[in-house]
Design a protein around this motif. Sequence first.
Motif, PDB file in Angstrom:
ATOM      1  N   ARG A  44      51.170 -72.367 -20.942  1.00 37.48           N
ATOM      2  CA  ARG A  44      50.963 -70.994 -20.489  1.00 37.48           C
ATOM      3  C   ARG A  44      51.424 -70.826 -19.034  1.00 37.48           C
ATOM      4  O   ARG A  44      52.023 -69.818 -18.670  1.00 37.48           O
ATOM      5  CB  ARG A  44      49.475 -70.645 -20.628  1.00 37.48           C
ATOM      6  CG  ARG A  44      49.143 -69.215 -20.286  1.00 37.48           C
ATOM      7  CD  ARG A  44      47.695 -68.912 -20.570  1.00 37.48           C
ATOM      8  NE  ARG A  44      46.797 -69.740 -19.772  1.00 37.48           N
ATOM      9  CZ  ARG A  44      45.485 -69.778 -19.927  1.00 37.48           C
ATOM     10  NH1 ARG A  44      44.911 -69.029 -20.836  1.00 37.48           N
ATOM     11  NH2 ARG A  44      44.740 -70.559 -19.172  1.00 37.48           N
ATOM     12  N   ALA A  45      51.150 -71.835 -18.214  1.00 40.35           N
ATOM     13  CA  ALA A  45      51.543 -71.739 -16.806  1.00 40.35           C
ATOM     14  C   ALA A  45      53.052 -71.923 -16.635  1.00 40.35           C
ATOM     15  O   ALA A  45      53.686 -71.236 -15.842  1.00 40.35           O
ATOM     16  CB  ALA A  45      50.789 -72.779 -15.995  1.00 40.35           C
ATOM     17  N   ALA A  81      50.249 -64.237 -21.583  1.00 35.90           N
ATOM     18  CA  ALA A  81      50.464 -64.479 -20.156  1.00 35.90           C
ATOM     19  C   ALA A  81      51.870 -64.091 -19.710  1.00 35.90           C
ATOM     20  O   ALA A  81      52.131 -63.937 -18.514  1.00 35.90           O
ATOM     21  CB  ALA A  81      50.213 -65.949 -19.843  1.00 35.90           C
ATOM     22  N   LEU A  82      52.781 -63.921 -20.679  1.00 40.84           N
ATOM     23  CA  LEU A  82      54.166 -63.643 -20.311  1.00 40.84           C
ATOM     24  C   LEU A  82      54.287 -62.255 -19.691  1.00 40.84           C
ATOM     25  O   LEU A  82      53.708 -61.295 -20.179  1.00 40.84           O
ATOM     26  CB  LEU A  82      55.072 -63.712 -21.550  1.00 40.84           C
ATOM     27  CG  LEU A  82      55.118 -65.052 -22.255  1.00 40.84           C
ATOM     28  CD1 LEU A  82      56.041 -64.959 -23.463  1.00 40.84           C
ATOM     29  CD2 LEU A  82      55.591 -66.135 -21.321  1.00 40.84           C
ATOM     30  N   TYR A  94      49.113 -71.054 -12.808  1.00 41.78           N
ATOM     31  CA  TYR A  94      47.914 -71.787 -12.396  1.00 41.78           C
ATOM     32  C   TYR A  94      47.346 -72.512 -13.613  1.00 41.78           C
ATOM     33  O   TYR A  94      46.971 -71.881 -14.591  1.00 41.78           O
ATOM     34  CB  TYR A  94      46.894 -70.791 -11.827  1.00 41.78           C
ATOM     35  CG  TYR A  94      45.716 -71.392 -11.073  1.00 41.78           C
ATOM     36  CD1 TYR A  94      45.396 -72.739 -11.161  1.00 41.78           C
ATOM     37  CD2 TYR A  94      44.910 -70.594 -10.266  1.00 41.78           C
ATOM     38  CE1 TYR A  94      44.330 -73.268 -10.466  1.00 41.78           C
ATOM     39  CE2 TYR A  94      43.825 -71.108  -9.569  1.00 41.78           C
ATOM     40  CZ  TYR A  94      43.536 -72.450  -9.684  1.00 41.78           C
ATOM     41  OH  TYR A  94      42.463 -72.967  -8.997  1.00 41.78           O
ATOM     42  N   GLU A 119      51.621 -66.145 -25.229  1.00 40.45           N
ATOM     43  CA  GLU A 119      52.424 -64.916 -25.109  1.00 40.45           C
ATOM     44  C   GLU A 119      51.739 -63.857 -24.261  1.00 40.45           C
ATOM     45  O   GLU A 119      52.404 -63.067 -23.585  1.00 40.45           O
ATOM     46  CB  GLU A 119      52.730 -64.370 -26.514  1.00 40.45           C
ATOM     47  CG  GLU A 119      53.803 -65.190 -27.201  1.00 40.45           C
ATOM     48  CD  GLU A 119      54.110 -64.702 -28.602  1.00 40.45           C
ATOM     49  OE1 GLU A 119      53.426 -63.789 -29.069  1.00 40.45           O
ATOM     50  OE2 GLU A 119      55.047 -65.255 -29.207  1.00 40.45           O
TER      51      GLU A 119
END
Lengths: 257, 247
Positions: free
Chosen positions: B142-143, B100-101, B80, B98
Amino acid sequence: MNKPLLRFLSGISESVLSALSILLFMGIWQVVAIEVNDAMLPTPIMVAQVFWQAILSGELPYHLGVTLLRLVVSFIIAMLLGCAIGILLGRSKPLDSLFDQWLIIFLNIPALVSMILCYVWFGLTESAAILAVVINKIPNVVVTVREGTRALDQDLLEMARCHHFSKRKTLKYVIWPQLHPYIMAATRSGLALIWKIILVVELLGRSNGMGYQLNLFFQLFDVASILAYTLAFIGVIQCMELLVLKPLDKKNQRWRR
Amino acid sequence: MTSIRIQINRKCYPAVGQAKPNLAIENLQLQVQAGEFVCLVGPSGCGKTTLLNIIADLDQDFDGEISLNSGQHRRPKIGYVFQNPRLLPWCTVRENIELALTEPQLNQQVDALIAAMQLTAMQQVYPERLSLGMSRRVAIIRAFAINPELLLMDEPFVSIDAPTARQVRNLLLQLWQQRPHSVLFVTHDLREAIALADRLVFLSASPMSVITEIKVPISRQERDNDVAIEAFRQRVLHDYPEIRSLV
């Protein structure tokens, strides 16, 4: 102030300036004490001598140690409970409206009243003394942390949910950094508050600690000893600020512009 | 790949203070095929962000049903890109990505993505030192970095300068073709929508519902051709007078 003086002052490093300011304060004190020439206002040099004697005799370290231990225990209990309750109230509207009145009551109970009640109900014991301090401190922490929790950025929390952050990850990377300034504020105001309360608690119902000693000196009108103990106090506070709080601040604020 | 079926009967924001309750979405039906790139075009404030939040499961307070079907027995991975970058200011650019991974092995492609977005030199910088355009690019990385099966993008290219926006758009298309996933892309720039989408969905002002849907017949090779895009835009505006007020 004239401009050259200001420019001169801004050229000196911060630590030198604060040392100078302390020296200036001592100087004024020395001059006034010599002028007044009364045992009720000893000179800083006399106080330093008394201070040194009290350290050598082991009296000051013992009583200071006892008070510090009480301070650390009650501070930790009050911070942990206060943060937990504060976060809970900040996150939940119904809980907040339910307990808001309690909070205001506890926030405004005079410290002396809770101390006397604790001693009357639970006896002149160590736990009663600690309880009295904790009861006085918790509402303060709750109010500050609740405010911080209400101000949490919903956008960032949504981002964390969207990326399936675990509870631990959310707490560590999203919630804690936002609460940090509030918790530091609660820590600083809390330490100051506990210092003030704990001495009265000791004065009323303990047979050791700084408060007990100060009461003794009061009865003997021993102003030099009172000031020497105050000096020890200020030293401890400064150490905490310089060695613990400031470095923590620096580490946690490094991302700011 | 994920297909989506959206049926929202009603989404209403309750009254707050002096403001009246706000009916944001009413009777909205929309389907997205697996691997399809759909652009949502509508006036600002019409409820597009609300719709994306509902699909991302951030908003559960609505009457209707969203079914995401990835062909597996789990929720599809959703990337998102929010309207504002929403970076953690106390984490560096690299840490933001990282965090968000979900799987550590995805780490390898982060370097490539950062390089493609021209942010290699900024990896260890804190977000407060980035321009808004750079922050947006970090949010896009990031998304992308989680290999999403469904990508939701809420006006991601606003305030990115035109050449960079074009570059990021091309990168988006390239990634989308390499690793097929469904995309729902909100914009009010019709040219941008035509350059990207398989299908345009035009949405009405609040309460939001679908006015019309138009397939974009331009081939993927021709999407970089401004003349073709402009010609199609003129045709759309001519053929569908009801959308002229929206774009």
